[in-house]
Design a protein around this motif. Structure first.
Motif, PDB file in Angstrom:
ATOM      1  N   ALA A  33       0.832  -1.209   0.000  1.00  0.00           N
ATOM      2  CA  ALA A  33       0.000   0.000   0.000  1.00  0.00           C
ATOM      3  C   ALA A  33       0.863   1.254   0.000  1.00  0.00           C
ATOM      4  CB  ALA A  33      -0.930   0.007   1.206  1.00  0.00           C
ATOM      5  N   ASP A  34       0.410   2.256  -0.710  1.00  0.00           N
ATOM      6  CA  ASP A  34       1.137   3.525  -0.767  1.00  0.00           C
ATOM      7  C   ASP A  34       0.976   4.291   0.541  1.00  0.00           C
ATOM      8  OD1 ASP A  34       2.613   5.629  -1.726  1.00  0.00           O
ATOM      9  OD2 ASP A  34       1.027   6.454  -2.987  1.00  0.00           O
ATOM     10  N   ILE A  35       1.943   5.112   0.858  1.00  0.00           N
ATOM     11  CA  ILE A  35       1.868   6.045   1.989  1.00  0.00           C
ATOM     12  C   ILE A  35       1.630   7.421   1.385  1.00  0.00           C
ATOM     13  CG2 ILE A  35       3.050   7.005   3.986  1.00  0.00           C
ATOM     14  CD1 ILE A  35       4.832   4.490   3.995  1.00  0.00           C
ATOM     15  N   THR A  36       0.428   7.939   1.548  1.00  0.00           N
ATOM     16  CA  THR A  36       0.066   9.182   0.866  1.00  0.00           C
ATOM     17  C   THR A  36       0.270  10.425   1.719  1.00  0.00           C
ATOM     18  OG1 THR A  36      -2.257   9.097   1.549  1.00  0.00           O
ATOM     19  CG2 THR A  36      -1.671   7.919  -0.461  1.00  0.00           C
ATOM     20  N   SER A  37       0.473  10.236   3.026  1.00  0.00           N
ATOM     21  CA  SER A  37       0.674  11.398   3.899  1.00  0.00           C
ATOM     22  C   SER A  37       1.409  10.971   5.152  1.00  0.00           C
ATOM     23  CB  SER A  37      -0.666  12.029   4.277  1.00  0.00           C
ATOM     24  OG  SER A  37      -0.488  13.097   5.202  1.00  0.00           O
ATOM     25  N   MET A  38       2.242  11.870   5.678  1.00  0.00           N
ATOM     26  CA  MET A  38       2.896  11.634   6.948  1.00  0.00           C
ATOM     27  C   MET A  38       2.031  12.089   8.123  1.00  0.00           C
ATOM     28  SD  MET A  38       5.898  10.126   7.188  1.00  0.00           S
ATOM     29  CE  MET A  38       4.958   8.912   6.275  1.00  0.00           C
ATOM     30  N   ASP A  39       1.051  12.924   7.863  1.00  0.00           N
ATOM     31  CA  ASP A  39       0.142  13.356   8.920  1.00  0.00           C
ATOM     32  C   ASP A  39      -0.622  12.121   9.393  1.00  0.00           C
ATOM     33  OD1 ASP A  39      -1.940  14.328  10.493  1.00  0.00           O
ATOM     34  OD2 ASP A  39      -2.204  16.126   9.285  1.00  0.00           O
ATOM     35  N   PRO A  40      -0.416  11.657  10.623  1.00  0.00           N
ATOM     36  CA  PRO A  40      -1.022  10.395  11.069  1.00  0.00           C
ATOM     37  C   PRO A  40      -2.534  10.436  11.156  1.00  0.00           C
ATOM     38  CG  PRO A  40      -0.077  11.560  12.929  1.00  0.00           C
ATOM     39  CD  PRO A  40       0.354  12.311  11.696  1.00  0.00           C
ATOM     40  N   VAL A 105      -4.385  14.512  24.386  1.00  0.00           N
ATOM     41  CA  VAL A 105      -5.433  13.585  23.952  1.00  0.00           C
ATOM     42  C   VAL A 105      -6.666  14.353  23.493  1.00  0.00           C
ATOM     43  CG1 VAL A 105      -6.984  11.736  24.673  1.00  0.00           C
ATOM     44  CG2 VAL A 105      -4.592  11.732  25.435  1.00  0.00           C
ATOM     45  N   LEU A 106      -7.097  15.335  24.264  1.00  0.00           N
ATOM     46  CA  LEU A 106      -8.274  16.123  23.889  1.00  0.00           C
ATOM     47  C   LEU A 106      -8.033  16.837  22.561  1.00  0.00           C
ATOM     48  CD1 LEU A 106      -9.227  17.657  27.363  1.00  0.00           C
ATOM     49  CD2 LEU A 106     -10.253  15.681  26.204  1.00  0.00           C
ATOM     50  N   TYR A 107      -6.855  17.382  22.387  1.00  0.00           N
ATOM     51  CA  TYR A 107      -6.487  18.052  21.137  1.00  0.00           C
ATOM     52  C   TYR A 107      -6.512  17.052  19.980  1.00  0.00           C
ATOM     53  CZ  TYR A 107      -3.267  19.904  17.590  1.00  0.00           C
ATOM     54  OH  TYR A 107      -2.687  20.299  16.410  1.00  0.00           O
ATOM     55  N   SER A 108      -5.974  15.853  20.185  1.00  0.00           N
ATOM     56  CA  SER A 108      -5.902  14.843  19.131  1.00  0.00           C
ATOM     57  C   SER A 108      -7.281  14.361  18.711  1.00  0.00           C
ATOM     58  CB  SER A 108      -5.071  13.645  19.611  1.00  0.00           C
ATOM     59  OG  SER A 108      -3.743  14.025  19.889  1.00  0.00           O
ATOM     60  N   LEU A 109      -8.215  14.301  19.644  1.00  0.00           N
ATOM     61  CA  LEU A 109      -9.562  13.847  19.312  1.00  0.00           C
ATOM     62  C   LEU A 109     -10.352  14.929  18.577  1.00  0.00           C
ATOM     63  CD1 LEU A 109     -10.542  11.925  22.575  1.00  0.00           C
ATOM     64  CD2 LEU A 109      -9.518  11.032  20.474  1.00  0.00           C
ATOM     65  N   ALA A 110      -9.957  16.182  18.741  1.00  0.00           N
ATOM     66  CA  ALA A 110     -10.654  17.277  18.057  1.00  0.00           C
ATOM     67  C   ALA A 110     -10.047  17.574  16.687  1.00  0.00           C
ATOM     68  CB  ALA A 110     -10.613  18.534  18.927  1.00  0.00           C
ATOM     69  N   ARG A 111      -8.786  17.260  16.491  1.00  0.00           N
ATOM     70  CA  ARG A 111      -8.073  17.682  15.280  1.00  0.00           C
ATOM     71  C   ARG A 111      -8.605  17.075  13.973  1.00  0.00           C
ATOM     72  NH1 ARG A 111      -3.447  16.019  12.412  1.00  0.00           N
ATOM     73  NH2 ARG A 111      -2.402  17.763  11.371  1.00  0.00           N
ATOM     74  N   PRO A 112      -8.973  15.772  13.894  1.00  0.00           N
ATOM     75  CA  PRO A 112      -9.439  15.231  12.608  1.00  0.00           C
ATOM     76  C   PRO A 112     -10.592  15.997  11.979  1.00  0.00           C
ATOM     77  CG  PRO A 112      -8.947  13.436  14.098  1.00  0.00           C
ATOM     78  CD  PRO A 112      -8.855  14.707  14.907  1.00  0.00           C
ATOM     79  N   ALA A 113     -11.425  16.622  12.782  1.00  0.00           N
ATOM     80  CA  ALA A 113     -12.556  17.392  12.245  1.00  0.00           C
ATOM     81  C   ALA A 113     -12.091  18.615  11.472  1.00  0.00           C
ATOM     82  CB  ALA A 113     -13.483  17.818  13.382  1.00  0.00           C
ATOM     83  N   THR A 114     -10.864  19.063  11.735  1.00  0.00           N
ATOM     84  CA  THR A 114     -10.354  20.252  11.044  1.00  0.00           C
ATOM     85  C   THR A 114      -9.698  19.906   9.709  1.00  0.00           C
ATOM     86  OG1 THR A 114      -8.130  20.172  12.052  1.00  0.00           O
ATOM     87  CG2 THR A 114      -9.881  21.259  13.304  1.00  0.00           C
ATOM     88  N   LEU A 115      -9.473  18.619   9.459  1.00  0.00           N
ATOM     89  CA  LEU A 115      -8.811  18.191   8.221  1.00  0.00           C
ATOM     90  C   LEU A 115      -9.877  17.938   7.161  1.00  0.00           C
ATOM     91  CD1 LEU A 115      -6.220  15.753   9.847  1.00  0.00           C
ATOM     92  CD2 LEU A 115      -5.933  18.181   9.293  1.00  0.00           C
ATOM     93  N   THR A 116     -10.442  19.005   6.676  1.00  0.00           N
ATOM     94  CA  THR A 116     -11.641  18.919   5.825  1.00  0.00           C
ATOM     95  C   THR A 116     -11.378  18.354   4.439  1.00  0.00           C
ATOM     96  OG1 THR A 116     -11.285  21.237   5.207  1.00  0.00           O
ATOM     97  CG2 THR A 116     -12.791  20.802   7.039  1.00  0.00           C
ATOM     98  N   THR A 166       2.298  19.928  16.830  1.00  0.00           N
ATOM     99  CA  THR A 166       1.490  19.894  15.602  1.00  0.00           C
ATOM    100  C   THR A 166       0.513  21.054  15.444  1.00  0.00           C
ATOM    101  OG1 THR A 166      -0.238  18.547  16.643  1.00  0.00           O
ATOM    102  CG2 THR A 166       1.574  17.374  15.583  1.00  0.00           C
ATOM    103  N   GLU A 167       0.286  21.817  16.489  1.00  0.00           N
ATOM    104  CA  GLU A 167      -0.716  22.879  16.412  1.00  0.00           C
ATOM    105  C   GLU A 167      -0.358  23.872  15.304  1.00  0.00           C
ATOM    106  OE1 GLU A 167      -3.546  24.934  19.714  1.00  0.00           O
ATOM    107  OE2 GLU A 167      -1.396  24.974  20.099  1.00  0.00           O
ATOM    108  N   GLY A 168      -1.309  24.115  14.411  1.00  0.00           N
ATOM    109  CA  GLY A 168      -1.114  25.067  13.324  1.00  0.00           C
ATOM    110  C   GLY A 168      -0.509  24.476  12.065  1.00  0.00           C
ATOM    111  N   GLU A 172       0.525  18.629   4.786  1.00  0.00           N
ATOM    112  CA  GLU A 172       1.735  18.567   3.948  1.00  0.00           C
ATOM    113  C   GLU A 172       3.001  18.956   4.719  1.00  0.00           C
ATOM    114  OE1 GLU A 172      -0.688  22.237   2.537  1.00  0.00           O
ATOM    115  OE2 GLU A 172      -1.050  20.216   3.316  1.00  0.00           O
ATOM    116  N   ASP A 173       2.857  19.680   5.844  1.00  0.00           N
ATOM    117  CA  ASP A 173       4.018  20.083   6.631  1.00  0.00           C
ATOM    118  C   ASP A 173       4.729  18.888   7.266  1.00  0.00           C
ATOM    119  OD1 ASP A 173       3.557  22.785   6.113  1.00  0.00           O
ATOM    120  OD2 ASP A 173       2.237  23.008   7.838  1.00  0.00           O
TER     121      ASP A 173
END
Length: 521
Positions: A33-40, A105-116, A166-168, A172-173
């Motif tokens: 399988a390809d790795i398309t992003s380093m952002d976990p 943990v709280l930040y990590s659970l909220a972050r996927p919603a911002t990756l639109t 990771t904040e901000g 692609e960063d």
């Protein structure tokens, strides 16, 4: 003179031993399988998840046999029907030395919603959480909109990241190493898109240290290339060992083949949403103004036209098991009453005629050319089976990224998909697979396009139930409705294959992955 010779021999022996040790310190794995992003947290795709698990961890995880196990959360408990408390493992540090906190943990659970722009969002597993808080240090309390028995299962697919690191950042960063600070057994060294991910053992890891000092994950979607790399010694182990090459690998005294039944189901998605079938034509090649796949009789006809045993034994070269379920018989929620449907070409023709398509129509089938090596072959086989109904079939194999981009725009008529129940529970897979804008505001479109109240009602009730026997009964109802309405067409379950150099011990997994940190000598 003899003394000098003995000294030289000793030095040479020491040098050779050192060289062997240095080589043994690195494990090289070729991934299918390809790795398309380093952002976990960017996309729920096999290559991305495999890469991420080496560097990042979740609150809980699924072990090699599909069992739920604690990870960053050493324990959890249900406070009431809608509330869970997770107690974090003490002493865990990120790879930059900073401690893991409830705030991370709280930040990590909220972050996927911002990756639109994610092609396969993780937020489908988090959308039920209506409140996340930390009542005291080291404790995370999560409240869901309704009772959710499988919340710990859901959280296995959400990597925990460092808020400070990771904040901000944009997805692609991460490719340059920014934000690549996890709690996992390996740390990031270098990523070359389409080629490799280089890793080094993390000395700060809280658990058992990996056997290998370094690991290299090579991206090799081409099956013959993976085999060639293993045979030449370019890599030490491969995932998705091609069926056609298994005899040759097994005959090599220096190599070993591993097999294990997996939880991945192959199924066909039919566009039941678009008013006009994308790529659909009449038999003269004129674009259709309607969508035949909206008619359940057409979908049933297509299901009847398929020879699942032939797909499993020939197209998949013996690495498949015919199925009508979407999970293996050992998985919670399996419906034993759903036997694999036998091919019935005449019955399929009758249904098409009843639907107004006595000689079928033209359509395109799509498969991924960088997923499982037999995907394109399966698509060709299904195309030939539908051709027996008079269908004018075009088959295209395209990269995963292209398929998901087009599927999210509803540009595909019928496509081969696969899904593994990584959460160890049928409901986890179903709820995510069919999530849509109606029940998940973060999902732009349900690419499966199937959306039936008769399916959702028992599924939601099952996901809320704390009674396992009741939940199992409801899951059987869900799979029966999915079958009767032909929401998708399941065909096979995959048998996973891996190969490695003898002396390297790897751990086959029901999720088909191969982790360097689970390997040894």
């Amino acid at each position: 003179m003899h003394r000098i010779s003995r000294v030289l021999a000793g030095l040479i022996s020491t040098f050779i031993a050192g060289a062997v040790a240095a080589n043994a310190a690195e494990l090289r794995i070729a991934l299918a399988a390809d790795i398309t992003s380093m952002d976990p947290q960017y996309a729920n795709l096999p290559g991305n998840l495999t890469a991420a698990k080496h560097m990042f961890e979740s609150l809980a995880d699924i072990d090699a046999d599909g069992r739920l196990v604690p990870t960053l959360a050493q324990s959890w408990k249900r406070v009431d029907a809608r509330t869970w408390e997770f107690h974090l493992r003490p002493g865990v540090r990120f790879q930059d030395g900073s401690p893991l906190t409830a705030e991370d943990v709280l930040y990590s659970l909220a972050r996927p919603a911002t990756l639109t722009n994610s092609p396969a969002t993780l937020n489908g597993f988090l959308k039920d959480i209506v409140k996340a808080e930390s009542p005291e240090p080291g404790v995370v309390r999560l409240t869901t909109a309704s009772a959710l028995a499988v919340l710990p299962n859901y959280l296995t697919v959400v990597p925990i990241v460092s808020k400070k690191a990771t904040e901000g950042l944009r997805p692609e960063d991460f490719e340059t190493g920014r934000g690549m600070v996890g709690t996992g057994p390996y740390k990031f060294v270098k990523f070359l898109r389409g080629d490799r991910l280089e890793l080094a053992r993390s000395e700060l890891y809280w658990g058992s240290k990996p056997h290998f000092d370094k690991a290299v994950l090579r991206v090799m979607p081409n099956a013959p290339a993976r085999t060639a790399a293993l045979l030449s010694g370019e890599v030490d182990a491969i995932t998705a060992a091609p069926a056609a090459d298994l005899p040759r690998i097994q005959q090599n005294a220096k190599l070993m083949v591993y097999k294990k039944p997996t939880a991945r189901a192959n199924f066909w998605v039919m566009n039941q949403y678009s008013e006009a079938l994308p790529g659909g034509t009449d038999l003269a090649g004129k674009p259709l103004s309607g969508n035949p796949l909206k008619d359940v009789r057409v979908r049933k006809a297509f299901s009847k036209a398929l020879d699942r045993d032939a797909i499993a034994s020939r197209a998949m070269e013996g690495l498949g098991v015919a199925t009508q379920n979407t999970i293996p018989g050992t998985m919670f929620g399996y419906n034993p009453e759903l036997k694999p449907e036998r091919q019935d070409v005449e019955g399929a023709r009758k249904l098409l005629a009843e639907a107004g398509y006595p000689n079928c129509f033209g359509l395109s089938l799509y498969a991924r050319n960088d997923n499982h090596p037999t995907d394109p072959i399966q698509a060709q086989a299904v195309g030939q089976m539908l051709s027996k109904l008079g269908c004018k079939v075009r088959v295209e194999s395209i990269p995963t990224s292209v398929l998901f981009t087009r599927a999210n725009k509803l540009e595909l008529g019928m496509m081969l998909m696969s899904a593994g129940t990584d959460g160890g529970d049928m409901g986890v897979s179903m709820e995510y697979m069919f999530s849509n804008p109606t029940n998940n505001p973060f999902r732009k479109i349900n690419i499966q396009t199937y959306d039936s109240p008769a399916f959702w009602k028992p599924l939601r009730e099952a996901l809320e139930s704390t009674d396992d026997s009741r939940r199992a009964e409801l899951y059987r109802q869900v799979s029966k409705v999915l079958h009767d309405e032909v929401g998708i067409i399941p065909t096979t379950l995959l048998v996973g294959t891996w190969a490695a150099r003898k002396g390297i011990q790897i751990k086959p997994r029901v999720d088909e992955r191969l982790y360097a940190f689970e390997a040894s000598e």
